[in-house]
Design an enzyme around this catalytic site. Sequence first.
Site: not given
Lengths: 252, 199
Positions: A10, A129
């Site tokens: 990330d 997602d």
Amino acid sequence: MTKRIIPCLDVRNGYVVKGVCFKNLKEVGDPPTLAVEYQLQGADEIVFLDVNASVSGTKTLHDAVRKTAEQLFVPLTVGGGIRSFSDVRKTLEVGADKTSINSAAVIDPTLINKCAKSFGSQCIVLALDAKRVDDSWEVYTHSGTNATGLDAIAWAKEACERGAGEILLTSMDADGTKKGYDIELTRAVVRAVNVPVIASGGCGTIEHVVEVLTSGEADAALAASIFHFGQHTVAEVKHALESEGVPVRWGS
Amino acid sequence: MRVSIVDYGVGNLHSISKGLERAGARVEVIRDFSKLPEAECIVFPGVGAFGAAMEQLRPVSDEVRGAILSGTPALGVCLGMQILFDRSDESAGSGLSILRGDVRRLKGDRIPHMGWNDVQHSDDPLFDGVPQGSKFYYANSFVCHPMGKIGISETHYGETFVSAVRNGPLCGVQFHPEKSGSIGLKLLSNFVRIAEESA
């Protein structure tokens, strides 16, 4: 073909969020250094996810991608905040091998067609997602904050027909739990599409990786925390896979 | 050896550039294709789509073909290998037609063929020091069907296909050596050596 192990970093404003601790190494936050370290461990690919893709963050992300591409000799996927055709072009230009597109593809599905035609399907990854709703799964966008009403399986199929070359599938129910990937969701998507599927979300142990690549039928497994905090190396995961008869790649 | 990397305007050229530099080459990225026929060595990278790449190369395709046929060393990677051939299922229009044969859609269950796969190679200098069965990174939906015996390696995915070709100092690989870790860098250095020896 071997099953792929993909560490995910990330990245925010060009730095890895919270940093990463390898065994015997101090915390590092520099994306190229970490990506190369993972390559040496045997990572088959690296994913950078830009977690707050603000306008000011884009340039620093691009600088990080450029520096990484000059040192990394396994594929690099960059996602997060990809909004347009020119964002895809720019991300590839600075050194990504693939870009993952999530919200922008839901808002304008023809973006997938345009990008696949110009850059080739192999570099267009649909980031999907999904969250369980009764007997099916719903597509979420904008980092999981926006329910779209789209059925995940139907959207996965449509994106592939439009030219997506791979699906990065994240279970929102499993993500962050460290209780294992969502095997049922993964298998359902794998069986619905004819492109490779990368499973993501929920990895807490080596056994979880083995499970999603065997009974989950995924082509690749993405993981973050089990690698970042020195819990396991990529090589340890591959040893476990190999002992279960799953083909893996050795070398760096 | 000065290597000119063809920039079709799409995709990552950093890794192939750095990989060739590590192999001892001096690298320049070429956007002005009129310079290509004079290049010392040409690399066609593996990014983009067949039609889009050929559209850009079309104005100089005769000169580039001539240069390579008269001995300019060249390496085509993935799409860059495919455009060396006559035509492709991917897009209408001809390729560079430097090598005879065509490019067809791969017959696998999951396409693109994406990930690490085995290479079984013949005893060829391009594979010097590369153990049999080494794994290279692929990201392709199409494969080359060469006419004539120029194949130097095979890979299986749905079907068995030619994954590398060589004809003198002209090489083509369907995989991405610049994305195949240390074994890929070995192959790039073999190519640079082949190119230097042919000069």
